[in-house]
Design an enzyme around this catalytic site. Structure first.
Site, short mmCIF file in Angstrom:
data_model
loop_
_atom_site.label_atom_id
_atom_site.label_comp_id
_atom_site.label_asym_id
_atom_site.label_seq_id
_atom_site.Cartn_x
_atom_site.Cartn_y
_atom_site.Cartn_z
N SER A 41 22.21 23.19 65.02
CA SER A 41 22.24 24.72 64.16
C SER A 41 22.61 25.83 65.30
O SER A 41 22.94 25.35 66.34
CB SER A 41 20.86 24.99 63.63
OG SER A 41 19.97 25.51 64.79
N SER A 43 20.79 28.35 66.18
CA SER A 43 19.64 29.20 66.43
C SER A 43 19.90 29.54 68.11
O SER A 43 19.36 30.58 68.44
CB SER A 43 18.67 28.75 65.93
OG SER A 43 18.17 27.62 66.79
N LYS A 104 14.08 25.85 71.40
CA LYS A 104 14.00 27.17 71.23
C LYS A 104 13.92 27.50 73.09
O LYS A 104 13.65 26.51 73.69
CB LYS A 104 12.91 27.91 70.59
CG LYS A 104 12.78 27.57 68.86
CD LYS A 104 13.92 28.08 68.37
CE LYS A 104 14.09 27.74 66.88
NZ LYS A 104 15.25 28.36 66.16
N SER A 196 17.38 32.94 63.85
CA SER A 196 16.56 31.86 64.57
C SER A 196 15.37 31.87 63.72
O SER A 196 14.61 33.10 63.58
CB SER A 196 16.39 32.24 65.83
OG SER A 196 15.27 31.28 66.46
#
Length: 253
Positions: A41, A43, A104, A196
């Site tokens: 992804s 994010s 993250k 995100s």
């Protein structure tokens, strides 16, 4: 004939034994040293792009059940525990569904007060230092610029510096209340701030919320391969041109 059969049986057993050893070594490396992950992804743009493959160090924070293959509930908590640092790019298990891996940046430690104001990150009431830098350019596999996004350089209180993207001036999570990180938990955010699903979104609405220490898998250390999403397994002629050579075997910060 008997000797031939015995030799064939011996060769088969040697092959099986070699395969078993290889599997055990691979499982051991994956559990205790490094595990590869694929970035699916956007994010973590611009730090990590779709199609990046990263190695995650499993020993950085110690080990939990999620360090093990299939995550058997053999023990709770962490062993050989080591405290993560602000700014680490962390792979962890999604608290609401521990079969899912997330990646993250860790911005909040236990006891920290985290807040977003007009798109700026605040830690314990103080704004994180940031400065506007050149726009992030999105390119197609021919190298043509297909989009530009505002980009900022942030520096956390411990000196870790990285870049973030700002897609919208008034993003959904650009202004939040104050999040006080509970003991034994961490606050995670994506570098692509307006794209995100992270700790700014509470678990009650399907977000990440605070991440328990037990859910940490490891720290992302190295990009080892990076491939444009345009490449197709069914079209081998697209493979070579899809490699992002400048990103291969580069550190992550």
């Amino acid at each position: 004939m008997a000797k031939t059969k015995a030799k064939a049986g011996g060769d088969l057993w040697d092959s099986i034994r070699t395969l078993i050893y290889a599997i055990l070594i691979a499982v051991g490396i994956r559990t205790f040293a490094y595990e590869p992950f694929h970035i699916p992804s956007a994010s973590m743009y611009p730090t990590l792009l779709i199609g990046d493959y990263v190695f995650v160090s499993k020993f950085s924070y110690g080990y939990s059940r999620y360090s093990l293959l299939f995550s058997p509930p053999l023990f709770s908590g962490r062993v050989l525990d080591s405290e993560p640092k602000r700014g680490d790019v962390v792979v962890f298990r999604f608290p609401q569904d521990t079969s899912i891996d997330y990646i993250k940046r860790l911005v909040g430690l236990p006891g920290d007060r985290i807040q977003m104001k007009e798109g700026a990150l605040y830690i314990n009431g103080q704004p994180v230092q940031r400065r506007r830098v050149e726009d992030f350019e999105q390119r197609d596999h021919f190298g043509n610029v297909v989009g530009r996004t505002k980009q900022w350089e942030e520096t956390l209180p411990n000196g870790v510096t990285y870049r973030t993207l700002d897609l919208y001036d008034f993003g959904r999570e650009d202004n939040t209340g104050v999040f006080t990180v509970p003991a034994g938990h961490y606050f995670m955010m994506g570098d692509n701030r307006d794209n995100s699903q992270d700790s700014r979104v509470p678990v009650e609405t399907g977000g990440v919320g605070f991440v328990p220490a037990e859910n940490l898998i490891g720290r992302a250390e190295i990009r080892w391969i990076s491939i444009e999403p345009s490449a197709s397994l069914l079209k081998p002629w697209t493979w070579f041109g899809a490699f992002r050579w400048d990103r291969m075997f580069t550190g992550i910060r």
